[in-house]
Design an enzyme around this catalytic site. Structure first.
Site, mmCIF file in Angstrom:
data_model
loop_
_atom_site.group_PDB
_atom_site.id
_atom_site.type_symbol
_atom_site.label_atom_id
_atom_site.label_comp_id
_atom_site.label_asym_id
_atom_site.label_seq_id
_atom_site.Cartn_x
_atom_site.Cartn_y
_atom_site.Cartn_z
ATOM 1 N N LYS A 54 0.834 -1.215 0.000
ATOM 2 C CA LYS A 54 0.000 0.000 0.000
ATOM 3 C C LYS A 54 0.864 1.259 0.000
ATOM 4 O O LYS A 54 0.644 2.173 -0.800
ATOM 5 C CB LYS A 54 -0.905 0.023 1.235
ATOM 6 C CG LYS A 54 -1.635 1.346 1.426
ATOM 7 C CD LYS A 54 -2.469 1.382 2.684
ATOM 8 C CE LYS A 54 -1.730 1.840 3.907
ATOM 9 N NZ LYS A 54 -1.627 3.302 4.105
ATOM 10 N N ASN A 55 1.825 1.316 0.919
ATOM 11 C CA ASN A 55 2.573 2.567 1.059
ATOM 12 C C ASN A 55 3.457 2.839 -0.153
ATOM 13 O O ASN A 55 3.694 3.996 -0.500
ATOM 14 C CB ASN A 55 3.397 2.554 2.354
ATOM 15 C CG ASN A 55 2.499 2.722 3.575
ATOM 16 O OD1 ASN A 55 1.321 3.050 3.447
ATOM 17 N ND2 ASN A 55 3.051 2.476 4.746
ATOM 18 N N CYS A 148 -5.018 8.495 9.179
ATOM 19 C CA CYS A 148 -5.355 7.856 10.452
ATOM 20 C C CYS A 148 -5.123 8.834 11.603
ATOM 21 O O CYS A 148 -4.164 9.599 11.593
ATOM 22 C CB CYS A 148 -4.464 6.636 10.685
ATOM 23 S SG CYS A 148 -5.069 5.124 9.958
ATOM 24 N N ARG A 153 1.086 14.445 13.187
ATOM 25 C CA ARG A 153 1.538 14.233 11.809
ATOM 26 C C ARG A 153 1.667 15.530 11.003
ATOM 27 O O ARG A 153 0.989 15.743 10.001
ATOM 28 C CB ARG A 153 0.632 13.231 11.097
ATOM 29 C CG ARG A 153 0.539 11.942 11.864
ATOM 30 C CD ARG A 153 -0.225 10.888 11.133
ATOM 31 N NE ARG A 153 0.592 10.159 10.182
ATOM 32 C CZ ARG A 153 0.172 9.100 9.521
ATOM 33 N NH1 ARG A 153 -1.037 8.663 9.678
ATOM 34 N NH2 ARG A 153 0.968 8.476 8.688
ATOM 35 N N ASP A 341 3.864 0.247 11.970
ATOM 36 C CA ASP A 341 2.671 -0.296 11.308
ATOM 37 C C ASP A 341 2.386 -1.750 11.692
ATOM 38 O O ASP A 341 1.368 -2.306 11.267
ATOM 39 C CB ASP A 341 2.802 -0.181 9.783
ATOM 40 C CG ASP A 341 2.593 1.246 9.296
ATOM 41 O OD1 ASP A 341 2.206 2.100 10.109
ATOM 42 O OD2 ASP A 341 2.818 1.494 8.096
ATOM 43 N N ARG A 433 -9.297 0.464 3.887
ATOM 44 C CA ARG A 433 -8.308 1.420 3.399
ATOM 45 C C ARG A 433 -7.007 0.720 3.043
ATOM 46 O O ARG A 433 -6.320 1.130 2.111
ATOM 47 C CB ARG A 433 -7.989 2.465 4.489
ATOM 48 C CG ARG A 433 -9.005 3.554 4.652
ATOM 49 C CD ARG A 433 -8.458 4.619 5.583
ATOM 50 N NE ARG A 433 -7.095 4.954 5.195
ATOM 51 C CZ ARG A 433 -6.117 5.297 6.035
ATOM 52 N NH1 ARG A 433 -6.343 5.369 7.327
ATOM 53 N NH2 ARG A 433 -4.917 5.564 5.590
HETATM 54 C C1 UD1 Z 1 4.523 6.553 6.468
HETATM 55 C C2 UD1 Z 1 3.555 5.424 6.203
HETATM 56 C C3 UD1 Z 1 2.891 4.994 7.495
HETATM 57 C C4 UD1 Z 1 3.941 4.650 8.534
HETATM 58 C C5 UD1 Z 1 4.947 5.786 8.694
HETATM 59 C C6 UD1 Z 1 6.108 5.438 9.609
HETATM 60 C C7 UD1 Z 1 2.830 5.906 3.958
HETATM 61 C C8 UD1 Z 1 1.721 6.282 3.069
HETATM 62 N N1 UD1 Z 1 2.553 5.876 5.254
HETATM 63 O O1 UD1 Z 1 3.752 7.632 6.957
HETATM 64 O O2 UD1 Z 1 2.077 3.850 7.220
HETATM 65 O O3 UD1 Z 1 3.323 4.420 9.780
HETATM 66 O O4 UD1 Z 1 5.490 6.128 7.416
HETATM 67 O O5 UD1 Z 1 6.760 4.305 9.167
HETATM 68 O O6 UD1 Z 1 3.908 5.608 3.516
HETATM 69 N N2 UD1 Z 1 6.796 14.016 11.071
HETATM 70 C C9 UD1 Z 1 7.018 15.328 11.391
HETATM 71 N N3 UD1 Z 1 7.115 16.247 10.388
HETATM 72 C C10 UD1 Z 1 6.983 15.899 9.068
HETATM 73 C C11 UD1 Z 1 6.762 14.548 8.749
HETATM 74 C C12 UD1 Z 1 6.665 13.623 9.776
HETATM 75 O O7 UD1 Z 1 7.139 15.672 12.568
HETATM 76 O O8 UD1 Z 1 7.078 16.768 8.207
HETATM 77 C C13 UD1 Z 1 6.667 13.019 12.158
HETATM 78 C C14 UD1 Z 1 5.281 12.383 12.200
HETATM 79 O O9 UD1 Z 1 4.374 13.180 12.906
HETATM 80 C C15 UD1 Z 1 5.577 11.069 12.881
HETATM 81 C C16 UD1 Z 1 6.992 10.725 12.399
HETATM 82 O O10 UD1 Z 1 7.535 11.929 11.904
HETATM 83 O O11 UD1 Z 1 5.588 11.223 14.274
HETATM 84 C C17 UD1 Z 1 7.016 9.679 11.303
HETATM 85 O O12 UD1 Z 1 6.254 10.121 10.211
HETATM 86 P P1 UD1 Z 1 6.593 9.742 8.709
HETATM 87 O O13 UD1 Z 1 7.781 8.834 8.656
HETATM 88 O O14 UD1 Z 1 6.627 10.986 7.918
HETATM 89 O O15 UD1 Z 1 5.307 8.919 8.323
HETATM 90 P P2 UD1 Z 1 4.397 9.092 7.037
HETATM 91 O O16 UD1 Z 1 5.239 9.305 5.845
HETATM 92 O O17 UD1 Z 1 3.295 10.014 7.315
#
Ligand code: UD1
Length: 453
Positions: A54-55, A148, A153, A341, A433
């Site tokens: 999915k991701n 979610c 985030r 995850d 989803r």
């Molecule tokens: C992706 C995955 C999700 C997985 C996550 C962590 C997809 C579509 N989703 O989500 O399933 O759980 O990686 O492996 O690929 N953060 C910030 N600032 C930012 C971006 C992130 O503070 O600009 C924080 C987030 O709030 C969170 C942490 O970094 O606490 C990890 O987030 P991130 O690795 O970015 O996850 P996603 O890409 O949203």
């Protein structure tokens, strides 16, 4: 043009219906998601086919926007999130054509400012289109994302990185507007350090940098397999990327990219969910296709609790959960650490291990909502801050439960399979989803579960 919107409770078609990533939206009435009735004390046996990740799929669909030529994406999982992502691309002027195993997308007429709020707000990954759209058109206007409810985030790392690549970024009225500072509308290669190895920020910036002028380095980049998959797509389109899968990514920008045909990697989270199910039901399951080296942390934890994991070949592994039952400690971390995850599913697994296990969630600050539901089924779990202490109980009992997020929904399904009696789960839109035909796959290996309105 009217933008068709997918109802929040729409579900993927069941096996008897034809799935189309492009037919999602508007063209047929949503199927009510209803309640999932799960019969407990399941004995599972057989081979489970694992779908595309999915991701990866969501990032790769965004990546196709980097070229005006058609891209065919294969091994696309049948998911509501994939349908939503395709709908977002269509709303941005992309032509999407369903294929037997995926979709062909053609974004010759891409518009930079038309991502629909209703869809973007339902799925965080849709925000990742900002990188390719900005790189290709010189500007992009994308609503702030949803997804979610597992934490705040923010997207600050995406924004800071795009600014470093030469974009002016303003956020007003819930919309992020980014515009290249250079007169020719191109981004400019830069050295970027990520304060945290965010998966999404690494993806956004890697995609943006493929079309920038000059070299970009991304330090402290995420190393998740989905980054490798997206880099694989970009390379197949002509991008020059090295270092994916390490902490330092190097991207040499090129003026244009071309179309391609690309197959998505197997879903390691889906595989991990079935691995946990096998161990929790003290059963034996074979999973294929998988990439065993992407599953190092969950394999290690399964072995610690007494399950046997055999890598049968480079795409197949077997989990024998008959000896599972010891406790362990888990800390979620960026890859190659234990994936957040899979935290909820492994928590369900540890509810039936002897003694105390601990689970520390370090990636998201609000990802313990499944605890209350597992406790309704008789689990003994105490949470303090980001740490859950799971004290094993001899048995779980079936109960009415509600899925609170995507991975929580999978945790409750596998807990229901192991419990005594029947579990009735609501909140199935979360399951749809991110799990491709979960019920059908479980039934094929001996589970009894059924969705009713
Ligand atoms: C992706 C995955 C999700 C997985 C996550 C962590 C997809 C579509 N989703 O989500 O399933 O759980 O990686 O492996 O690929 N953060 C910030 N600032 C930012 C971006 C992130 O503070 O600009 C924080 C987030 O709030 C969170 C942490 O970094 O606490 C990890 O987030 P991130 O690795 O970015 O996850 P996603 O890409 O949203």
């Amino acid at each position: 043009m009217m933008i068709p919107i997918l109802a929040a409770n729409a579900a993927v078609p069941h096996s008897s219906e034809k799935f189309s990533p492009t037919a999602a939206v508007g063209s047929r009435p949503p199927i009510p998601t209803g309640t999932l009735y799960i019969q407990g004390q399941a004995q599972l046996a057989g081979t489970v086919p694992i779908s595309g990740a999915k991701n990866s799929a969501l990032a790769i669909l965004a990546g196709t926007l980097l070229t005006a030529e058609p891209c065919r994406i294969r091994n696309l999982p049948r998911l509501v999130d994939v349908q939503r992502m395709v709908a977002i691309l269509e709303a941005m002027g992309v032509q999407a054509t369903a294929e037997p195993d995926g979709v062909t997308v053609h974004s010759a007429d891409l518009q930079g400012g038309s991502a629909p709020y209703d869809l973007v707000s339902q799925m965080r990954a849709s925000f990742f289109v900002i990188g390719p759209v900005l790189a290709r058109l010189g500007y992009a206007q994308i609503p702030l994302p949803g997804g979610c409810a597992i934490g705040a985030r923010p997207v600050d790392l995406h924004v800071k990185g795009l600014q470093a690549l030469g974009a002016d970024v303003a956020i007003a009225g819930g919309i992020v507007e980014a515009r290249c500072r250079r007169r020719d509308g191109r981004l400019q290669g830069a050295s970027i350090y990520l304060d945290y190895p965010s998966v999404g920020a690494t993806e956004t910036l890697m995609m943006a940098a493929t079309l920038a002028e000059g070299e970009t380095t991304i330090e402290n980049a995420a190393q998740e397999p989905e980054i490798l998959d997206l880099a694989g797509l970009c390379r197949a389109m002509g991008a020059q990327i090295t270092g994916d899968g390490t902490k330092t990514l190097r991207i040499q920008g090129v003026p244009t990219l071309h179309g391609t045909d690309y197959e998505i990697l197997p879903d390691r989270v889906e595989a991990g969910t079935f691995m946990a199910a096998a161990a929790l039901c003290r059963s034996v399951l074979t999973l294929t296709p998988v990439v065993p080296q992407h599953l190092g942390a969950p394999i290690a934890k399964l072995q610690e609790i007494g399950a046997l994991v055999d890598i049968l070949d480079d795409r197949t592994l077997r989990v024998d959960g008959r000896g599972a039952g010891r406790p362990t400690d888990i800390e979620t971390l960026p890859y190659p650490g234990f994936p957040t995850d899979m935290q909820a599913q492994f928590m369900a697994l540890l509810t039936l291990s002897e003694g105390n296990s601990t689970i520390q969630e370090t990636v998201f600050e609000n990802r313990m909502q499944h605890v209350a539901e597992l406790c309704r089924m008789g689990a003994h779990i105490r949470v303090k801050g980001s740490v859950a202490v799971v004290t094993g109980v001899p048995a779980l009992s079936g109960a009415p439960v509600t899925a609170t997020d995507l991975r929580a929904s999978a945790a409750l399904v596998i807990a229901g399979l192991a419990a005594h009696g029947e579990t009735q789960m609501q909140g199935l839109h979360h399951l749809d989803r991110g799990y491709d035909r979960l019920e059908e796959k479980l039934r094929a290996v001996g589970a009894h579960l059924e969705r009713r309105p």
